[in-house]
Motif scaffolding. Sequence first.
Motif, mmCIF file in Angstrom:
data_model
loop_
_atom_site.group_PDB
_atom_site.id
_atom_site.type_symbol
_atom_site.label_atom_id
_atom_site.label_comp_id
_atom_site.label_asym_id
_atom_site.label_seq_id
_atom_site.Cartn_x
_atom_site.Cartn_y
_atom_site.Cartn_z
ATOM 1 N N ALA A 269 8.773 0.209 -6.190
ATOM 2 C CA ALA A 269 9.355 0.204 -4.847
ATOM 3 C C ALA A 269 9.932 1.279 -4.149
ATOM 4 O O ALA A 269 9.768 1.772 -3.096
ATOM 5 N N SER A 283 5.629 -3.415 2.816
ATOM 6 C CA SER A 283 5.856 -3.387 1.376
ATOM 7 C C SER A 283 4.698 -4.354 0.706
ATOM 8 O O SER A 283 4.369 -5.368 0.891
ATOM 9 N N ILE A 301 13.348 -3.520 -1.661
ATOM 10 C CA ILE A 301 12.478 -3.528 -0.543
ATOM 11 C C ILE A 301 12.655 -2.754 0.687
ATOM 12 O O ILE A 301 11.833 -2.215 1.329
ATOM 13 N N GLU A 304 11.464 0.746 -0.213
ATOM 14 C CA GLU A 304 10.045 0.670 -0.050
ATOM 15 C C GLU A 304 9.715 0.855 1.277
ATOM 16 O O GLU A 304 8.836 1.619 1.697
ATOM 17 N N GLU A 305 10.199 -0.037 2.161
ATOM 18 C CA GLU A 305 9.689 0.165 3.590
ATOM 19 C C GLU A 305 10.488 1.233 4.440
ATOM 20 O O GLU A 305 9.835 1.677 5.422
#
Length: 409
Positions: A269, A283, A301, A304-305
Amino acid sequence: MKLGLHLPAWFARPAPRSAATNRAVRRLAAPAAQSSELDPLLIWSSVCLLLFGLVMVYSASIATAEGLAYTGHQSTYYLVRHSVFLLIGTLVGVVAFQLPMRTWQQLAPHLFIGGIVLLILVVMPGIGREVNGASRWLPLGPVNFQPSEAMKLFVALYAADYTVRKLPHMASFKRAFLPMAGVILLVGFLLIREPDFGAFVVITAIAFGILFLGGINVRVFVLLMIVALIGFAMLVWLSPYRRDRIFGFMDPFQDAFGKGYQLSHALIAFGRGEWFGVGLGASVEKLFYLPEAHTDFILAIIAEELGLVGVVVVVALFAVFVQRAFVIGRQAIDLERYFAGLVAQGIGLWIGVQSFINMGVNMGLLPTKGLTLPLMSFGGSGIVANCLALAVLLRIDWENRQVMRGGGA
């Protein structure tokens, strides 16, 4: 510096200010008179963390909520519950803010004993609720209560009260260290029975961090740290599943479908997010690849985003929160409000240590532990306890400003 807070007169009429306190009041009063009633940096950092957490809990939990039968396959299931927990935490915080710190000090031993009773109940067969092999929750109708979250605040209050009472004896190993060590070992024994090793580490850091800030003998503290490190190492070595986590942490991709599964997907991630992320809601790891995406691994997360930029913002907000907690504590101590000052710094230690461990786990810098990211991760007990701690911290800040303006506390 005169020390007299351990006397019963603590709850009576306030003693006359010392010369040092008067100088501190004069030094701090000018900026206080021009400032707001509460620390704006503390408020805004806390609000940003809570609201940012709400957004990311929703983003990280959509797929999980839609895929589970007990959620009714509703994508907003965790969002609604987290919003309710935030509302409850806010209401609890508003009530807690009304209580003066003298009252918190008077309640500290009783809250601590109550916390121990709850920890005993949670490990008793037939009472505590077991999830994934751990019994950490007490079922309360539609929700579950996690006593270890409340215990973090209770320990901060109790350790501050204990340190204030023991101030004249802080150089004594027998009178200052041993009693606190005994009660923390009791708490640790109950937490290991759940098991909740992460909470034990955080609570130990809070208790003995407050003792250190309160002036415990440096040699005693160094000895304590050595003994604590040996004890934690033995707890890890004697537990097969903790050893597996250590080995998985050292090389997660060697057994990416076994003991290294969570960490390997967290690192994926982070790698996918690069500088600016793949976009909010985009994600892949939250799509049943990364377990506990909305709780323990919410930072992965975010990475990742929103990329490195999003992670840096989160780290900066926590840094501001912890720094303001220690500044507020330092101000209280300058005003000879020792209990309030140590509580503020204890809350700073709690949020700082727990967020550091959670971030370290998400980034692969520390072995995997079941600790949430304070103020952000999904979890009713954690959010309410965090809001309660924030209310106490704001109360300390408010009382400091009242003293500096000559209004008392």
